[in-house]
Write a protein that holds these residues in place. Structure first.
Motif, PDB file in Angstrom:
ATOM      1  N   SER A  54      14.787  -1.109   6.321  1.00  0.00           N
ATOM      2  CA  SER A  54      15.564  -2.256   5.836  1.00  0.00           C
ATOM      3  C   SER A  54      15.026  -2.754   4.499  1.00  0.00           C
ATOM      4  N   LEU A  55      13.702  -2.795   4.387  1.00  0.00           N
ATOM      5  CA  LEU A  55      13.084  -3.230   3.132  1.00  0.00           C
ATOM      6  C   LEU A  55      13.471  -2.279   2.003  1.00  0.00           C
ATOM      7  N   ALA A  56      13.428  -0.987   2.254  1.00  0.00           N
ATOM      8  CA  ALA A  56      13.795   0.008   1.235  1.00  0.00           C
ATOM      9  C   ALA A  56      15.240  -0.191   0.792  1.00  0.00           C
ATOM     10  N   GLU A  57      16.139  -0.421   1.744  1.00  0.00           N
ATOM     11  CA  GLU A  57      17.548  -0.647   1.405  1.00  0.00           C
ATOM     12  C   GLU A  57      17.691  -1.874   0.524  1.00  0.00           C
ATOM     13  N   GLN A  58      17.019  -2.963   0.879  1.00  0.00           N
ATOM     14  CA  GLN A  58      17.139  -4.194   0.110  1.00  0.00           C
ATOM     15  C   GLN A  58      16.558  -4.058  -1.292  1.00  0.00           C
ATOM     16  N   LEU A  59      15.519  -3.243  -1.437  1.00  0.00           N
ATOM     17  CA  LEU A  59      14.890  -3.049  -2.742  1.00  0.00           C
ATOM     18  C   LEU A  59      15.527  -1.900  -3.517  1.00  0.00           C
ATOM     19  N   ASP A  60      16.502  -1.220  -2.900  1.00  0.00           N
ATOM     20  CA  ASP A  60      17.166  -0.079  -3.504  1.00  0.00           C
ATOM     21  C   ASP A  60      16.146   0.988  -3.882  1.00  0.00           C
ATOM     22  N   MET A  61      15.269   1.288  -2.918  1.00  0.00           N
ATOM     23  CA  MET A  61      14.223   2.288  -3.098  1.00  0.00           C
ATOM     24  C   MET A  61      14.303   3.305  -1.969  1.00  0.00           C
ATOM     25  N   GLN A  62      13.670   4.432  -2.174  1.00  0.00           N
ATOM     26  CA  GLN A  62      13.580   5.444  -1.130  1.00  0.00           C
ATOM     27  C   GLN A  62      12.571   4.985  -0.075  1.00  0.00           C
ATOM     28  N   PRO A  63      12.842   5.206   1.204  1.00  0.00           N
ATOM     29  CA  PRO A  63      11.902   4.784   2.255  1.00  0.00           C
ATOM     30  C   PRO A  63      10.483   5.330   2.063  1.00  0.00           C
ATOM     31  N   ILE A  64      10.338   6.559   1.573  1.00  0.00           N
ATOM     32  CA  ILE A  64       8.997   7.123   1.388  1.00  0.00           C
ATOM     33  C   ILE A  64       8.236   6.359   0.303  1.00  0.00           C
ATOM     34  N   SER A  65       8.932   5.916  -0.733  1.00  0.00           N
ATOM     35  CA  SER A  65       8.285   5.131  -1.792  1.00  0.00           C
ATOM     36  C   SER A  65       7.819   3.787  -1.248  1.00  0.00           C
ATOM     37  N   VAL A  66       8.648   3.166  -0.415  1.00  0.00           N
ATOM     38  CA  VAL A  66       8.273   1.886   0.192  1.00  0.00           C
ATOM     39  C   VAL A  66       7.097   2.100   1.135  1.00  0.00           C
ATOM     40  N   ALA A  67       7.101   3.196   1.870  1.00  0.00           N
ATOM     41  CA  ALA A  67       5.993   3.468   2.790  1.00  0.00           C
ATOM     42  C   ALA A  67       4.676   3.559   2.024  1.00  0.00           C
ATOM     43  N   ARG A  68       4.685   4.221   0.877  1.00  0.00           N
ATOM     44  CA  ARG A  68       3.466   4.328   0.064  1.00  0.00           C
ATOM     45  C   ARG A  68       3.030   2.959  -0.459  1.00  0.00           C
ATOM     46  N   LEU A  69       3.998   2.162  -0.896  1.00  0.00           N
ATOM     47  CA  LEU A  69       3.672   0.806  -1.353  1.00  0.00           C
ATOM     48  C   LEU A  69       3.054  -0.017  -0.228  1.00  0.00           C
ATOM     49  N   ILE A  70       3.651   0.077   0.950  1.00  0.00           N
ATOM     50  CA  ILE A  70       3.142  -0.672   2.103  1.00  0.00           C
ATOM     51  C   ILE A  70       1.742  -0.181   2.461  1.00  0.00           C
ATOM     52  N   ASP A  71       1.514   1.130   2.384  1.00  0.00           N
ATOM     53  CA  ASP A  71       0.168   1.658   2.642  1.00  0.00           C
ATOM     54  C   ASP A  71      -0.853   0.992   1.714  1.00  0.00           C
ATOM     55  N   ARG A  72      -0.530   0.934   0.413  1.00  0.00           N
ATOM     56  CA  ARG A  72      -1.455   0.318  -0.551  1.00  0.00           C
ATOM     57  C   ARG A  72      -1.646  -1.169  -0.278  1.00  0.00           C
ATOM     58  N   LEU A  73      -0.542  -1.859   0.003  1.00  0.00           N
ATOM     59  CA  LEU A  73      -0.634  -3.292   0.281  1.00  0.00           C
ATOM     60  C   LEU A  73      -1.402  -3.559   1.567  1.00  0.00           C
ATOM     61  N   GLU A  74      -1.260  -2.678   2.540  1.00  0.00           N
ATOM     62  CA  GLU A  74      -2.003  -2.812   3.792  1.00  0.00           C
ATOM     63  C   GLU A  74      -3.499  -2.558   3.543  1.00  0.00           C
TER      64      GLU A  74
END
Length: 160
Positions: A54-74
């Motif tokens: 859902s976050l990826a859709e709202q940011l108009d990003m690919q889910p894998i890119s969001v997953a990497r961002l979340i990994d770094r933020l985590e």
């Protein structure tokens, strides 16, 4: 030769967006983050408990890119993944207290950027620009939906 106004506006929107992204990237780096991370944190502050898709859709990003961002933020202890009680395979995203403090602190930077870039532009001009941008956004979304619902053209018969 002058371009027609509609083409010129479209060109200026694209060029301005590119320059604005670069400017915000630079300012975000000065505060130890990236524009993409800032976007994730800001979206989660408005809507905690989203899953990555859902976050990826709202940011108009690919889910894998969001997953990497979340990994770094985590890793930076700014975001945490919590199990989704409705889907044991999914996780819901939440800001940590440190993440909330960072994104809240970036609000001042957001205001500073807006003040610097818009300077003494009149409120009425800003209002008109916002209405125009909203119209453009809605048309883009409508075009996306139209193209998503159009059947793919049939393959040409290439048999010889």
């Amino acid at each position: 030769m002058r371009r027609p106004l509609r083409r010129e506006l479209t060109f200026q929107l694209v060029e301005t967006a590119r320059l604005l992204r670069t400017h915000v990237d630079q300012r975000a780096r000065e505060h130890g983050t990236t524009r993409a991370q800032w976007g994730v944190l800001g979206r989660l502050r408005r809507q905690e408990g989203l899953n990555q898709v859902s976050l990826a859709e709202q940011l108009d990003m690919q889910p894998i890119s969001v997953a990497r961002l979340i990994d770094r933020l985590e890793d930076q202890k700014l975001v945490e993944r919590r199990p989704d009680p409705r889907d044991r395979r999914a996780h819901l995203l939440h800001l940590t207290p440190q993440g909330r403090a960072l994104v809240d602190g970036l609000d001042g930077l957001r205001s500073e950027i807006a003040t610097d870039l818009l300077g003494d532009v009149e409120e009425d001009a800003i209002r008109i620009a916002l209405e125009t941008l909203a119209t453009v956004r809605e048309r883009i979304r409508a075009h996306r939906q139209d193209s998503a619902t159009q059947p793919a053209p049939p393959f040409a018969d290439t048999a010889v």
